[in-house]
Design a protein around this motif. Structure first.
Motif, short mmCIF file in Angstrom:
data_model
loop_
_atom_site.label_atom_id
_atom_site.label_comp_id
_atom_site.label_asym_id
_atom_site.label_seq_id
_atom_site.Cartn_x
_atom_site.Cartn_y
_atom_site.Cartn_z
N PHE A 21 -1.01 3.58 -37.02
CA PHE A 21 -0.14 4.63 -37.56
C PHE A 21 -0.96 5.82 -38.08
CE2 PHE A 21 2.04 6.62 -41.14
CZ PHE A 21 3.23 7.02 -40.52
N VAL A 22 -2.07 5.54 -38.76
CA VAL A 22 -2.89 6.61 -39.33
C VAL A 22 -3.45 7.50 -38.23
CG1 VAL A 22 -5.05 7.08 -40.55
CG2 VAL A 22 -3.46 5.39 -41.45
N PHE A 23 -3.91 6.90 -37.13
CA PHE A 23 -4.53 7.67 -36.06
C PHE A 23 -3.51 8.41 -35.20
CE2 PHE A 23 -8.09 4.68 -36.82
CZ PHE A 23 -9.10 5.62 -37.02
N LEU A 24 -2.28 7.90 -35.11
CA LEU A 24 -1.29 8.51 -34.22
C LEU A 24 -0.14 9.18 -34.96
CD1 LEU A 24 -1.01 5.74 -31.47
CD2 LEU A 24 -2.45 7.78 -31.46
N GLN A 25 -0.21 9.24 -36.29
CA GLN A 25 0.92 9.75 -37.05
C GLN A 25 1.20 11.23 -36.77
OE1 GLN A 25 0.57 10.71 -41.03
NE2 GLN A 25 -1.64 10.84 -41.14
N ARG A 26 0.18 12.01 -36.41
CA ARG A 26 0.41 13.43 -36.19
C ARG A 26 1.27 13.69 -34.96
NH1 ARG A 26 -3.61 15.90 -32.76
NH2 ARG A 26 -4.98 14.35 -31.82
N TYR A 27 1.41 12.68 -34.11
CA TYR A 27 2.27 12.84 -32.93
C TYR A 27 3.72 12.48 -33.21
CZ TYR A 27 -2.03 13.16 -30.18
OH TYR A 27 -3.24 13.54 -29.67
N ILE A 28 3.99 11.83 -34.32
CA ILE A 28 5.33 11.31 -34.54
C ILE A 28 6.34 12.44 -34.67
CG2 ILE A 28 6.78 10.05 -36.16
CD1 ILE A 28 4.49 8.22 -36.73
N THR A 29 6.05 13.40 -35.54
CA THR A 29 7.00 14.49 -35.76
C THR A 29 7.25 15.29 -34.50
OG1 THR A 29 6.27 14.64 -38.06
CG2 THR A 29 7.51 16.50 -37.17
N SER A 30 6.17 15.70 -33.84
CA SER A 30 6.34 16.49 -32.62
C SER A 30 6.95 15.69 -31.50
CB SER A 30 4.97 17.05 -32.18
OG SER A 30 4.06 16.00 -31.93
N GLY A 31 6.63 14.40 -31.42
CA GLY A 31 7.16 13.57 -30.36
C GLY A 31 8.64 13.32 -30.49
#
Length: 350
Positions: A333-343
């Motif tokens: 989650f820490v490494f991929l969290q920046r994609y959550i909002t945009s995704g």
């Protein structure tokens, strides 16, 4: 830091508190407690001994009673703060307890036994971490084997899920054919079918193809997810069709269009699906429990069930290993969290 302080302390009413400021703070603090309170309680309880877990009222931090060696006694005695008749308190050691009366001694004068009501004393406690809850399972519990099985199942299931769901989403979003919308409707409709309904038929299929009692029997039936197809399709609809037509004019094959154009552009949605897949597969318990019968093939979640016996549940080990199993999911989650909002936000655009 000053900017953060200014942001947290600003008020709608200026110098005075407005009622909306109070409601906002109560809402935010309440949400913070609800979201992170159980996690903090879990981590704190994982360092407690079985006796500490059974204490009431419970505490968040693990406290242990202090002990002292007293002359004339082979084992260290537990220390208590005893309330005296004049209202003062004195640290004394407990020799034995009979009902509601405890026989206490002063460590400096161990020959004089004083009888004290247990209501007039409080244990002398300090914070102490039971680190054995984390080390013992690695020694007496086949933790590393279960960990390898869980990592293999999670990694392979996530990779295959991303591949198959992205292919289905690409076809349903960029190809026009009869029954496309009906197909998508049927796929989304399967979200309403719980696992318990298809558990027996799915078990029969896995047994018929020879995948019973195999890690691949755990992986393959779970890779096609309607949530993943819907998420990726909605995101791929935002990719301009003119971009794909230009690639076809340059003699690019459909596989090259999918692999070199669509997948890189759909990376945020793929990252979101990867997070979901890791959480689903890592925490899955029911399906691996049904498929696997050999102990050496157990995943971590099923393996932890061995600590729950019929008459005794070793909660201190279960809580500690639960914290360990949370670490890989938190790292993903820490490494991929920046994609959550945009995704997720991009799945609603067209």
């Amino acid at each position: 830091m000053s900017g953060v302080t200014t942001f947290l302390t600003r008020r709608r009413g200026g110098r005075f508190w407005h009622w909306t400021d109070i409601v906002s703070w109560l809402w935010l603090v309440g949400g913070l407690v609800i979201m992170f309170g159980p996690a903090v309680w879990l981590v704190g309880s994982s360092f407690k001994t079985p006796a500490q877990l059974a204490e009431f009222p419970p505490t968040i931090l693990p406290y242990v009673s202090q002990q002292a060696s007293v002359e004339g006694h082979d084992k260290p005695l537990t220390l208590y703060r005893v309330k005296q008749a004049d209202g003062s308190t004195k640290v004394m050691a407990e020799v034995r307890r009979i009902g509601i009366v405890a026989q206490m001694v002063d460590p400096k004068a161990p020959k004089d036994i004083i009888k004290v009501n247990i209501a007039d004393r409080q244990p002398v406690r300090e914070i102490g971490f039971a680190t054995g809850n984390y080390t013992e399972p690695f020694v007496h519990f086949d933790f590393m084997r279960y960990l390898r099985n869980s990592v293999f199942v999670t990694a392979m299931a996530t990779l295959i899920t991303l591949l198959t769901n992205s292919m289905a989403a690409f076809a349903l979003s960029k190809y026009k054919f009869r029954g496309r919308d009906l197909t998508m409707l049927l796929i989304v409709g399967t979200l309403m079918v719980p696992l318990s309904v298809i558990l027996v038929p799915l078990y029969s299929v896995v047994s018929a193809v020879g995948l019973l009692d195999s890690l691949w029997g755990v992986i393959l039936p779970t890779v096609a997810t309607p949530t993943g197809v819907f998420l990726l399709r909605q995101y791929m609809l935002t990719i301009p069709d003119e971009l794909l037509d230009a690639a076809r004019m340059d003699n690019a094959s459909e596989w090259q269009i999918y692999w070199r154009i669509v997948l890189p552009l759909a990376a945020p949605a793929l990252a979101v699906l990867a997070i979901f897949s890791v959480v689903w597969r890592w925490n899955d318990f029911l399906w691996p429990l049904v498929v696997l019968s050999r102990k050496e093939l157990y995943t971590l979640q099923v393996g932890l069930n061995t600590y729950a016996g019929q008459l005794n549940v070793q909660w201190h080990y279960i809580l500690a290993m639960t914290v360990v199993t949370m670490i890989p999911v938190v790292l993903v989650f820490v490494f991929l969290q920046r994609y959550i909002t945009s995704g997720i936000a991009g799945t609603g655009l067209k």
